[in-house]
Design a protein around this motif. Structure first.
Motif, PDB file in Angstrom:
ATOM      1  N   ARG A  91     -92.246 -96.472 -10.701  1.00 33.13           N
ATOM      2  CA  ARG A  91     -91.237 -96.039 -11.659  1.00 33.13           C
ATOM      3  C   ARG A  91     -90.812 -97.193 -12.565  1.00 33.13           C
ATOM      4  N   ASP A  92     -90.686 -98.401 -12.009  1.00 33.39           N
ATOM      5  CA  ASP A  92     -90.345 -99.557 -12.833  1.00 33.39           C
ATOM      6  C   ASP A  92     -91.466 -99.881 -13.812  1.00 33.39           C
ATOM      7  N   ALA A  93     -92.715 -99.702 -13.379  1.00 29.51           N
ATOM      8  CA  ALA A  93     -93.847 -99.986 -14.265  1.00 29.51           C
ATOM      9  C   ALA A  93     -93.926 -98.984 -15.407  1.00 29.51           C
ATOM     10  N   VAL A  94     -93.569 -97.725 -15.140  1.00 30.73           N
ATOM     11  CA  VAL A  94     -93.620 -96.700 -16.187  1.00 30.73           C
ATOM     12  C   VAL A  94     -92.548 -96.952 -17.234  1.00 30.73           C
ATOM     13  N   GLY A  95     -91.284 -97.142 -16.787  1.00 33.15           N
ATOM     14  CA  GLY A  95     -90.195 -97.469 -17.698  1.00 33.15           C
ATOM     15  C   GLY A  95     -90.057 -96.468 -18.827  1.00 33.15           C
ATOM     16  N   GLY A  96     -89.514 -96.942 -19.963  1.00 36.64           N
ATOM     17  CA  GLY A  96     -89.381 -96.096 -21.138  1.00 36.64           C
ATOM     18  C   GLY A  96     -88.027 -95.407 -21.208  1.00 36.64           C
ATOM     19  N   VAL A  97     -87.705 -94.935 -22.405  1.00 38.33           N
ATOM     20  CA  VAL A  97     -86.431 -94.247 -22.636  1.00 38.33           C
ATOM     21  C   VAL A  97     -86.536 -92.770 -22.278  1.00 38.33           C
ATOM     22  N   VAL A  98     -87.681 -92.174 -22.617  1.00 37.14           N
ATOM     23  CA  VAL A  98     -87.880 -90.747 -22.381  1.00 37.14           C
ATOM     24  C   VAL A  98     -88.151 -90.500 -20.904  1.00 37.14           C
ATOM     25  N   ARG A  99     -87.489 -89.520 -20.348  1.00 31.91           N
ATOM     26  CA  ARG A  99     -87.699 -89.130 -18.955  1.00 31.91           C
ATOM     27  C   ARG A  99     -88.440 -87.808 -18.927  1.00 31.91           C
ATOM     28  N   ASP A 100     -89.578 -87.789 -18.277  1.00 34.00           N
ATOM     29  CA  ASP A 100     -90.379 -86.572 -18.213  1.00 34.00           C
ATOM     30  C   ASP A 100     -91.019 -86.464 -16.837  1.00 34.00           C
ATOM     31  N   GLU A 101     -92.064 -85.633 -16.743  1.00 36.02           N
ATOM     32  CA  GLU A 101     -92.722 -85.402 -15.462  1.00 36.02           C
ATOM     33  C   GLU A 101     -93.376 -86.670 -14.912  1.00 36.02           C
ATOM     34  N   THR A 102     -93.688 -87.636 -15.805  1.00 38.37           N
ATOM     35  CA  THR A 102     -94.277 -88.890 -15.336  1.00 38.37           C
ATOM     36  C   THR A 102     -93.323 -89.620 -14.400  1.00 38.37           C
TER      37      THR A 102
END
Length: 433
Positions: A181-192
């Motif tokens: 989850r830390d590696a994915v990061g980003g502002v948008v929250r989705d199924e990823t």
């Protein structure tokens, strides 16, 4: 029969889907607009032509000559429109042509004659063609814009998934501090993010289970250490004879197994640290091989000074030689080339499971080269190599002819160029045979 699969990225799949939907939508709208515009222009042209011919008819009945190209009883008048005019009705008709449609209008006169007028639909046809070109340009713009949007959206999703896959791979290679989850990061929250949380939860649960199993194994081995030592001491007090030798042999084997299990547990805990010394690798390996296995041949291609832990290096070398002697066939060769040490035998080669998955503790049965053993030798060698910051690779040597199978197994130890500062977590690399 092997099924053919086409691998494409999610970015291009999303782009293709958006481009296809945009193209179909633009095509449908273009057809509707083209048809509606053409029908509307034709209706306007027919009404205008009918108004002209009616005006000319009023002047003709007053005795004036028809103007604007109107004709009486024109032989080129379409038959359908002629019959309609002769029946006393006025009407219009569109005559299709390759260049441009021709619009006819006809009205009956009081003397039984038919007055008709026609003009080509040229200007309106040019307007329709201009409209078609504008629709084509607009459709292309929609497809290109949709494709660019698809690349952007798909790229973001693909990037997040690739980061998640890379983080999950690091977790699989033994890095417990990585979180997907830390590696994915980003502002948008989705199924990823949901996927990342699920993978992190699975990794934590698996880590806890492995840690619990490691502790249980270490505790069992530690508890067995004292009674096994006592058993060995008691066996040494037995009177000489064949039964005593058998008991001593089994007791020594059990003690060696307990010591190996404890060593594996220590290596799994990632608490081991290397005590580094500068050694001449070629000279060191030559002396150790002559002591551990005098019948093995040693070849020093290039010697080099390396910073490593001699005790752990000797342990790795001893386990590789013991594995070659137990499961392979002579001659056993040891080559030293710079920082690389190769141990080769001429036996049946490593099993496929080991080449694909690496050494596995307590792996026995027909998948092993000899079908016996506890599978701890190569596991310990791999763990000690990890402490040294080195890599341990395995491959088979192909036979001299096609279909002759393996001509031996090769284990290669790659020592690092820089001395390790902490226990590493390097994966085993399996090379194809």
């Amino acid at each position: 029969m092997r099924r053919f699969t086409l691998r494409t990225g999610i970015r291009w799949k999303i782009t293709l889907a958006i481009a296809a939907v945009g193209a179909l939508t633009a095509l449908a709208l273009s057809l509707v607009v083209h048809s509606a515009a053409r029908v509307s222009m034709l209706e306007s042209a027919r009404e205008a032509e009918l108004e002209r011919v009616q005006f000319i008819a009023r002047t003709a009945e007053a005795g004036r000559k028809p103007v604007w190209g109107a004709k009486l009883n024109d032989p080129e008048l379409p038959a359908e429109l002629r019959e309609k005019a002769r029946s006393g009705r006025r009407g219009t008709y569109v005559q299709e042509s390759r260049k441009a449609p021709r619009v006819w209008a006809a009205v009956p006169l009081g003397n039984g004659q038919v007055l008709s007028l026609n003009h080509p639909f040229q200007e309106s046809a040019n307007m329709v063609r201009d409209l078609d070109r504008a629709l084509v340009v607009g459709s292309l713009a929609v497809v290109i814009g949709g494709s660019a949007l698809g690349v952007l959206i798909g790229g973001q999703i693909s990037s997040r998934l690739r980061k998640a896959a890379a983080a999950a791979q690091r977790v699989a290679h033994g890095d417990p501090d990585v979180r997907v989850r830390d590696a994915v990061g980003g502002v948008v929250r989705d199924e990823t993010d949901d996927l990342a949380r699920a993978v992190d939860a699975m990794a934590d649960a698996l880590q806890q289970r492995l840690e619990a199993e490691r502790r249980v194994t270490a505790d069992i081995a530690h508890e067995l250490r004292t009674p096994v030592t006592g058993l060995l001491t008691a066996a040494e007090l037995l009177p000489p004879g064949r039964p005593t030798e058998l008991v001593l042999d089994r007791a020594r084997a059990m003690r060696a197994l307990v010591e190996d299990v404890l060593e594996v547990a220590r290596l799994d805990s990632a608490s081991e640290r290397a005590e580094l010394q500068d050694v001449a690798l070629g000279e060191f390996v030559s002396r150790r091989v002559s002591t551990l296995m005098p019948e093995a041949s040693v070849r020093v291609v290039a010697d080099e000074i390396v910073s490593t832990d001699p005790r752990r290096l000797e342990r790795i070398l001893g386990n590789l030689l013991a594995n070659a002697a137990r499961y392979g066939r002579p001659p056993i060769q040891v080559d030293i080339e710079g920082r690389v040490v190769r141990v080769r035998d001429h036996g049946p080669g490593f099993p496929e499971a080991l080449l694909l998955e690496g050494p596995s503790r307590f792996r026995t049965g027909s998948t092993d080269r000899a079908g016996v053993g506890h599978g701890l030798g190569l596991t310990i060698a791999e763990g000690q190599a990890r402490v040294l910051g080195a890599r341990l690779t395995f491959r088979n040597v192909a036979g001299p002819g096609p279909g002759e199978g393996s001509a031996g197994a090769v284990a290669v130890l790659w020592l690092p160029e820089h001395a390790p500062t902490a226990t590493g977590s390097f994966p085993i690399i399996q090379l194809p045979g």
